[in-house]
Design an enzyme around this catalytic site. Structure first.
Site, PDB file in Angstrom:
ATOM      1  N   ARG A  49     -24.487  32.485  25.532  1.00 41.23           N
ATOM      2  CA  ARG A  49     -25.929  32.395  25.285  1.00 41.23           C
ATOM      3  C   ARG A  49     -26.218  33.128  23.977  1.00 41.23           C
ATOM      4  NH1 ARG A  49     -26.194  37.135  24.452  1.00 41.23           N
ATOM      5  NH2 ARG A  49     -28.436  36.908  24.351  1.00 41.23           N
ATOM      6  N   ALA A  51     -28.842  32.221  20.473  1.00 41.99           N
ATOM      7  CA  ALA A  51     -28.974  30.990  19.683  1.00 41.99           C
ATOM      8  C   ALA A  51     -27.749  30.656  18.810  1.00 41.99           C
ATOM      9  CB  ALA A  51     -30.255  31.068  18.854  1.00 41.99           C
ATOM     10  N   ASP A 239     -34.831  32.527  18.567  1.00 43.70           N
ATOM     11  CA  ASP A 239     -34.221  31.234  18.923  1.00 43.70           C
ATOM     12  C   ASP A 239     -34.726  30.114  18.046  1.00 43.70           C
ATOM     13  OD1 ASP A 239     -34.198  32.998  21.469  1.00 43.70           O
ATOM     14  OD2 ASP A 239     -32.617  31.506  21.680  1.00 43.70           O
ATOM     15  N   LYS A 249     -36.844  35.687  23.226  1.00 42.78           N
ATOM     16  CA  LYS A 249     -36.780  35.981  24.659  1.00 42.78           C
ATOM     17  C   LYS A 249     -38.112  36.446  25.206  1.00 42.78           C
ATOM     18  CE  LYS A 249     -34.048  35.470  26.867  1.00 42.78           C
ATOM     19  NZ  LYS A 249     -34.069  34.183  27.576  1.00 42.78           N
TER      20      LYS A 249
HETATM   21  O1  MRU Z   1     -31.610  33.184  26.964  1.00 39.75           O
HETATM   22  P1  MRU Z   1     -30.729  33.772  25.906  1.00 39.75           P
HETATM   23  O2  MRU Z   1     -29.941  34.935  26.373  1.00 39.75           O
HETATM   24  O3  MRU Z   1     -29.897  32.713  25.222  1.00 39.75           O
HETATM   25  O4  MRU Z   1     -31.774  34.304  24.822  1.00 39.75           O
HETATM   26  C1  MRU Z   1     -31.291  34.966  23.687  1.00 39.75           C
HETATM   27  C2  MRU Z   1     -32.364  35.450  22.796  1.00 39.75           C
HETATM   28  O5  MRU Z   1     -33.537  35.306  23.072  1.00 39.75           O
HETATM   29  C3  MRU Z   1     -31.940  36.042  21.492  1.00 39.75           C
HETATM   30  O6  MRU Z   1     -32.835  37.027  21.080  1.00 39.75           O
HETATM   31  C4  MRU Z   1     -31.894  34.942  20.431  1.00 39.75           C
HETATM   32  O7  MRU Z   1     -31.148  33.847  20.886  1.00 39.75           O
HETATM   33  C5  MRU Z   1     -31.321  35.412  19.157  1.00 39.75           C
HETATM   34  S1  MRU Z   1     -29.599  35.719  19.326  1.00 39.75           S
HETATM   35  C6  MRU Z   1     -28.983  36.189  17.823  1.00 39.75           C
END
Ligand code: MRU
Length: 344
Positions: A49, A51, A239, A249
Protein backbone atom coordinates in the site's frame (compact mmCIF):
# COMPACT_ATOMS: atom_id res chain seq x y z
CA UNK A 1 14.94 -0.05 5.20
CA UNK A 2 14.73 -3.04 2.91
CA UNK A 3 12.89 -2.36 -0.39
CA UNK A 4 9.15 -2.86 0.00
CA UNK A 5 8.93 -4.41 -3.48
CA UNK A 6 11.46 -5.96 -5.88
CA UNK A 7 11.57 -7.74 -9.22
CA UNK A 8 13.58 -10.91 -8.67
CA UNK A 9 14.87 -13.41 -11.22
CA UNK A 10 15.53 -16.76 -9.57
CA UNK A 11 15.75 -20.34 -10.83
CA UNK A 12 14.78 -19.32 -14.37
CA UNK A 13 11.63 -17.55 -13.32
CA UNK A 14 10.66 -14.01 -12.40
CA UNK A 15 8.78 -13.10 -9.27
CA UNK A 16 7.56 -9.98 -7.53
CA UNK A 17 8.84 -10.02 -3.97
CA UNK A 18 7.13 -7.70 -1.51
CA UNK A 19 6.95 -7.11 2.22
CA UNK A 20 3.56 -8.25 3.51
CA UNK A 21 2.56 -5.05 5.30
CA UNK A 22 -0.56 -6.58 6.82
CA UNK A 23 1.47 -8.52 9.38
CA UNK A 24 3.87 -5.73 10.40
CA UNK A 25 5.13 -4.90 12.97
CA UNK A 26 4.90 -8.39 14.44
CA UNK A 27 6.39 -10.22 11.50
CA UNK A 28 8.70 -9.17 8.65
CA UNK A 29 7.34 -11.56 6.06
CA UNK A 30 7.81 -11.52 2.27
CA UNK A 31 5.33 -12.55 -0.42
CA UNK A 32 6.67 -13.99 -3.66
CA UNK A 33 4.15 -13.61 -6.45
CA UNK A 34 4.34 -14.91 -9.99
CA UNK A 35 0.77 -14.24 -11.18
CA UNK A 36 -0.47 -10.72 -11.92
CA UNK A 37 -3.86 -11.64 -10.40
CA UNK A 38 -2.12 -12.21 -7.06
CA UNK A 39 -0.39 -8.83 -7.40
CA UNK A 40 -3.80 -7.24 -7.99
CA UNK A 41 -5.12 -8.97 -4.89
CA UNK A 42 -2.10 -7.86 -2.84
CA UNK A 43 -2.89 -4.24 -3.74
CA UNK A 44 -6.56 -4.66 -2.89
CA UNK A 45 -6.04 -6.29 0.50
CA UNK A 46 -3.13 -3.92 1.23
CA UNK A 47 -0.25 -6.39 1.52
CA UNK A 48 1.35 -3.53 -0.37
CA UNK A 49 0.00 0.00 0.00
CA UNK A 50 1.03 3.64 -0.29
CA UNK A 51 0.57 5.41 -3.61
CA UNK A 52 4.08 5.02 -5.12
CA UNK A 53 4.42 1.39 -4.01
CA UNK A 54 1.00 0.61 -5.48
CA UNK A 55 2.15 2.14 -8.78
CA UNK A 56 5.29 0.02 -8.93
CA UNK A 57 3.34 -3.10 -7.91
CA UNK A 58 0.90 -2.43 -10.76
CA UNK A 59 3.76 -2.08 -13.25
CA UNK A 60 5.39 -5.29 -12.01
CA UNK A 61 2.01 -7.03 -12.18
CA UNK A 62 1.83 -6.02 -15.84
CA UNK A 63 5.33 -7.41 -16.36
CA UNK A 64 4.18 -10.76 -14.93
CA UNK A 65 1.18 -10.66 -17.29
CA UNK A 66 3.51 -10.01 -20.25
CA UNK A 67 5.61 -13.07 -19.31
CA UNK A 68 2.46 -15.19 -18.95
CA UNK A 69 1.24 -14.23 -22.42
CA UNK A 70 4.53 -14.17 -24.31
CA UNK A 71 3.67 -17.22 -26.43
CA UNK A 72 0.43 -15.74 -27.81
CA UNK A 73 -0.07 -14.07 -31.18
CA UNK A 74 0.46 -10.30 -31.11
CA UNK A 75 -3.28 -9.55 -31.30
CA UNK A 76 -4.08 -11.93 -28.46
CA UNK A 77 -1.13 -10.62 -26.42
CA UNK A 78 -2.33 -7.03 -26.75
CA UNK A 79 -5.86 -8.02 -25.75
CA UNK A 80 -4.67 -9.99 -22.72
CA UNK A 81 -2.45 -7.09 -21.59
CA UNK A 82 -5.46 -4.75 -21.69
CA UNK A 83 -7.48 -7.28 -19.65
CA UNK A 84 -4.67 -7.54 -17.09
CA UNK A 85 -4.55 -3.74 -16.79
CA UNK A 86 -8.31 -3.72 -16.23
CA UNK A 87 -8.01 -6.24 -13.40
CA UNK A 88 -5.24 -4.25 -11.70
CA UNK A 89 -7.05 -0.93 -12.30
CA UNK A 90 -10.08 -2.19 -10.32
CA UNK A 91 -8.13 -2.68 -7.09
CA UNK A 92 -8.04 0.77 -5.47
CA UNK A 93 -9.58 3.95 -6.90
CA UNK A 94 -7.89 6.92 -5.25
CA UNK A 95 -4.10 6.87 -5.70
CA UNK A 96 -3.09 8.41 -9.05
CA UNK A 97 0.05 6.33 -9.20
CA UNK A 98 -1.89 3.14 -9.96
CA UNK A 99 -3.38 4.64 -13.13
CA UNK A 100 -0.19 6.51 -13.98
CA UNK A 101 1.81 3.26 -13.83
CA UNK A 102 -0.68 1.22 -15.85
CA UNK A 103 -0.87 3.91 -18.52
CA UNK A 104 2.91 4.07 -18.70
CA UNK A 105 3.15 0.31 -19.26
CA UNK A 106 0.28 0.29 -21.78
CA UNK A 107 2.03 3.07 -23.67
CA UNK A 108 5.13 0.88 -23.97
CA UNK A 109 2.95 -1.95 -25.27
CA UNK A 110 1.03 0.25 -27.72
CA UNK A 111 4.07 2.07 -29.07
CA UNK A 112 6.28 -0.95 -29.56
CA UNK A 113 6.81 -2.18 -33.09
CA UNK A 114 8.60 -5.31 -31.87
CA UNK A 115 7.62 -8.96 -31.65
CA UNK A 116 5.67 -10.20 -28.65
CA UNK A 117 8.94 -11.38 -27.09
CA UNK A 118 10.48 -7.96 -27.56
CA UNK A 119 7.44 -6.16 -26.13
CA UNK A 120 7.57 -8.49 -23.19
CA UNK A 121 11.20 -7.56 -22.52
CA UNK A 122 10.39 -3.86 -22.88
CA UNK A 123 7.56 -4.14 -20.34
CA UNK A 124 9.76 -5.92 -17.80
CA UNK A 125 12.50 -3.30 -18.32
CA UNK A 126 10.01 -0.46 -17.88
CA UNK A 127 8.66 -1.91 -14.61
CA UNK A 128 12.19 -2.32 -13.24
CA UNK A 129 13.04 1.22 -14.35
CA UNK A 130 9.97 2.58 -12.56
CA UNK A 131 11.13 0.96 -9.33
CA UNK A 132 14.61 2.47 -9.73
CA UNK A 133 13.21 5.90 -10.58
CA UNK A 134 11.01 5.83 -7.48
CA UNK A 135 14.06 5.74 -5.20
CA UNK A 136 15.76 8.60 -7.08
CA UNK A 137 12.58 10.70 -6.92
CA UNK A 138 12.28 10.07 -3.17
CA UNK A 139 15.90 11.04 -2.52
CA UNK A 140 15.28 14.30 -4.38
CA UNK A 141 12.14 14.96 -2.33
CA UNK A 142 14.36 14.32 0.68
CA UNK A 143 16.97 16.82 -0.50
CA UNK A 144 14.46 19.62 -1.13
CA UNK A 145 12.36 18.87 1.93
CA UNK A 146 15.34 18.70 4.29
CA UNK A 147 16.02 22.38 3.62
CA UNK A 148 12.76 23.14 5.42
CA UNK A 149 13.78 21.26 8.55
CA UNK A 150 15.89 22.86 11.29
CA UNK A 151 18.12 21.05 13.74
CA UNK A 152 16.16 19.92 16.81
CA UNK A 153 12.71 19.95 15.22
CA UNK A 154 9.86 17.54 15.81
CA UNK A 155 7.84 16.61 12.74
CA UNK A 156 4.34 15.20 12.81
CA UNK A 157 3.28 12.81 10.08
CA UNK A 158 0.04 11.01 9.35
CA UNK A 159 -0.35 7.48 7.97
CA UNK A 160 2.76 5.97 6.39
CA UNK A 161 4.41 7.79 3.53
CA UNK A 162 7.76 6.24 4.24
CA UNK A 163 9.98 3.59 2.74
CA UNK A 164 7.17 1.05 3.04
CA UNK A 165 4.81 3.23 0.98
CA UNK A 166 7.34 3.52 -1.83
CA UNK A 167 10.03 1.21 -3.17
CA UNK A 168 12.43 2.70 -0.64
CA UNK A 169 13.18 5.89 1.34
CA UNK A 170 9.63 7.31 1.31
CA UNK A 171 8.11 10.66 0.38
CA UNK A 172 6.95 12.42 3.57
CA UNK A 173 9.65 10.63 5.57
CA UNK A 174 12.33 11.39 2.96
CA UNK A 175 13.05 14.96 4.19
CA UNK A 176 13.34 13.58 7.73
CA UNK A 177 15.72 10.84 6.61
CA UNK A 178 17.85 13.34 4.67
CA UNK A 179 17.88 15.88 7.50
CA UNK A 180 19.14 13.14 9.83
CA UNK A 181 21.78 12.09 7.28
CA UNK A 182 22.87 15.75 7.28
CA UNK A 183 23.46 15.48 11.02
CA UNK A 184 20.34 17.29 12.24
CA UNK A 185 18.70 15.97 15.38
CA UNK A 186 15.11 15.30 14.39
CA UNK A 187 12.29 13.40 16.03
CA UNK A 188 9.00 12.23 14.63
CA UNK A 189 5.49 12.04 16.00
CA UNK A 190 3.34 9.54 14.14
CA UNK A 191 -0.45 9.60 14.24
CA UNK A 192 -1.66 6.03 14.79
CA UNK A 193 -3.99 6.41 11.74
CA UNK A 194 -7.22 4.58 12.43
CA UNK A 195 -8.56 2.29 11.14
CA UNK A 196 -5.66 0.48 9.43
CA UNK A 197 -3.06 1.88 11.84
CA UNK A 198 -0.41 2.63 9.22
CA UNK A 199 1.18 5.18 11.57
CA UNK A 200 1.36 2.91 14.59
CA UNK A 201 2.25 -0.27 12.72
CA UNK A 202 4.28 0.92 9.73
CA UNK A 203 5.73 4.41 10.29
CA UNK A 204 6.79 3.47 13.82
CA UNK A 205 8.22 0.16 12.54
CA UNK A 206 10.33 1.63 9.76
CA UNK A 207 11.64 4.59 11.75
CA UNK A 208 12.46 2.39 14.72
CA UNK A 209 14.16 -0.08 12.34
CA UNK A 210 16.41 2.77 11.19
CA UNK A 211 16.95 4.19 14.71
CA UNK A 212 15.04 7.40 14.00
CA UNK A 213 13.32 8.67 17.19
CA UNK A 214 9.55 8.25 16.90
CA UNK A 215 6.59 8.49 19.25
CA UNK A 216 3.08 7.31 18.35
CA UNK A 217 -0.02 9.25 19.37
CA UNK A 218 -3.72 8.56 19.02
CA UNK A 219 -5.15 10.47 16.05
CA UNK A 220 -7.13 12.73 18.31
CA UNK A 221 -4.01 13.97 20.16
CA UNK A 222 -2.31 15.94 17.39
CA UNK A 223 -4.33 19.14 17.94
CA UNK A 224 -3.36 19.26 21.60
CA UNK A 225 0.32 18.62 20.84
CA UNK A 226 0.28 21.47 18.33
CA UNK A 227 -1.30 23.78 20.91
CA UNK A 228 1.34 22.76 23.47
CA UNK A 229 4.09 23.74 21.02
CA UNK A 230 5.42 20.20 20.71
CA UNK A 231 5.25 20.04 16.92
CA UNK A 232 7.32 22.27 14.63
CA UNK A 233 6.16 21.05 11.23
CA UNK A 234 3.87 18.61 9.58
CA UNK A 235 4.82 16.56 6.54
CA UNK A 236 2.36 14.11 5.01
CA UNK A 237 2.24 12.16 1.77
CA UNK A 238 -0.52 12.15 -0.80
CA UNK A 239 -2.40 9.77 -3.05
CA UNK A 240 -3.48 12.36 -5.57
CA UNK A 241 -3.05 16.09 -6.07
CA UNK A 242 -5.74 17.72 -8.19
CA UNK A 243 -5.87 21.35 -9.33
CA UNK A 244 -7.61 22.32 -6.09
CA UNK A 245 -6.71 19.85 -3.35
CA UNK A 246 -4.58 17.14 -1.89
CA UNK A 247 -6.07 13.69 -1.26
CA UNK A 248 -4.48 11.70 1.52
CA UNK A 249 -5.28 9.22 4.25
CA UNK A 250 -8.44 9.90 6.20
CA UNK A 251 -7.62 12.27 9.06
CA UNK A 252 -5.17 14.41 7.10
CA UNK A 253 -7.70 17.21 6.67
CA UNK A 254 -8.24 17.54 10.42
CA UNK A 255 -4.47 17.68 10.97
CA UNK A 256 -4.24 20.44 8.35
CA UNK A 257 -7.04 22.41 10.02
CA UNK A 258 -5.37 22.15 13.42
CA UNK A 259 -2.05 23.16 11.86
CA UNK A 260 -3.62 26.29 10.37
CA UNK A 261 -5.21 27.19 13.70
CA UNK A 262 -1.85 26.84 15.43
CA UNK A 263 0.29 28.51 12.73
CA UNK A 264 2.27 25.36 12.07
CA UNK A 265 3.58 24.79 8.53
CA UNK A 266 1.80 21.93 6.77
CA UNK A 267 3.77 20.34 3.89
CA UNK A 268 2.77 17.64 1.46
CA UNK A 269 5.41 15.43 -0.18
CA UNK A 270 4.22 14.56 -3.68
CA UNK A 271 6.22 12.82 -6.36
CA UNK A 272 5.11 14.08 -9.78
CA UNK A 273 3.58 10.63 -10.45
CA UNK A 274 0.93 11.64 -7.90
CA UNK A 275 -0.02 14.89 -9.66
CA UNK A 276 -3.30 14.84 -11.52
CA UNK A 277 -3.63 18.56 -12.09
CA UNK A 278 -6.07 18.37 -14.99
CA UNK A 279 -8.63 17.04 -12.48
CA UNK A 280 -10.63 18.72 -9.74
CA UNK A 281 -12.02 17.38 -6.47
CA UNK A 282 -15.22 16.21 -8.16
CA UNK A 283 -13.33 13.89 -10.51
CA UNK A 284 -11.90 11.75 -7.73
CA UNK A 285 -13.42 8.64 -6.24
CA UNK A 286 -12.66 8.34 -2.57
CA UNK A 287 -12.22 4.72 -1.70
CA UNK A 288 -14.70 3.30 0.78
CA UNK A 289 -13.51 0.12 2.42
CA UNK A 290 -15.27 -2.54 4.46
CA UNK A 291 -17.30 -1.63 7.49
CA UNK A 292 -15.33 -4.24 9.48
CA UNK A 293 -12.12 -2.16 9.38
CA UNK A 294 -13.90 0.37 11.62
CA UNK A 295 -16.16 -1.93 13.62
CA UNK A 296 -13.32 -4.26 14.59
CA UNK A 297 -9.79 -3.38 15.69
CA UNK A 298 -7.49 -4.93 13.09
CA UNK A 299 -10.34 -7.21 12.04
CA UNK A 300 -10.19 -9.00 15.39
CA UNK A 301 -11.92 -7.36 18.35
CA UNK A 302 -15.37 -5.94 17.65
CA UNK A 303 -15.83 -2.51 19.24
CA UNK A 304 -19.15 -1.45 17.68
CA UNK A 305 -22.48 -3.06 18.68
CA UNK A 306 -23.67 -5.75 16.26
CA UNK A 307 -26.08 -4.31 13.72
CA UNK A 308 -24.64 -0.77 13.81
CA UNK A 309 -23.26 0.38 10.47
CA UNK A 310 -19.91 2.16 10.08
CA UNK A 311 -18.64 4.53 7.40
CA UNK A 312 -15.12 3.82 6.22
CA UNK A 313 -13.79 6.43 3.81
CA UNK A 314 -10.11 5.70 3.28
CA UNK A 315 -9.02 9.18 2.18
CA UNK A 316 -9.97 12.80 2.69
CA UNK A 317 -9.60 16.12 0.91
CA UNK A 318 -7.37 18.99 2.02
CA UNK A 319 -7.88 22.07 -0.10
CA UNK A 320 -4.88 24.17 -1.06
CA UNK A 321 -5.48 27.06 1.36
CA UNK A 322 -4.45 24.74 4.20
CA UNK A 323 -1.23 23.63 2.49
CA UNK A 324 1.96 25.63 3.11
CA UNK A 325 3.97 23.90 0.41
CA UNK A 326 4.18 20.85 -1.81
CA UNK A 327 7.52 19.06 -2.05
CA UNK A 328 8.17 17.30 -5.34
CA UNK A 329 11.40 15.85 -6.72
CA UNK A 330 12.00 19.25 -8.37
CA UNK A 331 11.62 21.52 -5.35
CA UNK A 332 9.18 23.05 -2.87
CA UNK A 333 6.18 24.88 -4.36
CA UNK A 334 3.19 26.80 -3.17
CA UNK A 335 0.01 25.37 -4.72
CA UNK A 336 -0.08 28.29 -7.12
CA UNK A 337 3.50 27.72 -8.28
CA UNK A 338 2.88 23.98 -8.52
CA UNK A 339 0.03 24.59 -10.97
CA UNK A 340 2.17 27.03 -12.92
CA UNK A 341 4.99 24.53 -13.25
CA UNK A 342 3.18 21.29 -13.90
CA UNK A 343 -0.28 21.98 -15.31
CA UNK A 344 -0.29 21.21 -19.02
O1 MRU B 1 -4.43 3.27 2.32
P1 MRU B 1 -2.96 3.45 2.16
O2 MRU B 1 -2.16 2.89 3.27
O3 MRU B 1 -2.48 3.01 0.80
O4 MRU B 1 -2.78 5.04 2.21
C1 MRU B 1 -1.49 5.58 2.13
C2 MRU B 1 -1.47 7.05 2.24
O5 MRU B 1 -2.49 7.69 2.42
C3 MRU B 1 -0.16 7.73 2.02
O6 MRU B 1 -0.07 8.90 2.77
C4 MRU B 1 -0.02 8.08 0.54
O7 MRU B 1 -0.28 6.97 -0.27
C5 MRU B 1 1.33 8.60 0.21
S1 MRU B 1 2.52 7.32 0.32
C6 MRU B 1 4.03 7.95 -0.14
Amino acid sequence: MIPSIEWVNQNNRSIVKMIDQTVLPHELKFLELSDYRDVAKSIKVMNIRGAPAIGVAAAMGMALAALEYKNLSKDDFLKKMKDAAKTIRMTRPTASNLFWALNRILEVVDKSIGTVNEICEEVVEEAILMAQEDIIVNKNIGKHGAELIKDGETILTHCNAGSLATVQYGTALAPIRTAIEQGKKISVIADETRPRLQGARLTAFELNYDNIPVKVISDTSSGLLMKLGKINKIIVGTDRVTSDAVFNKIGTYLVALAAKDNNIPFYVAAPTSTLSLEETIDDVEIEQREDSEVSCVLGKIRIVPEGVECLNYAFDITTFELVTGIITEDGVFTAEKLLEKYRK
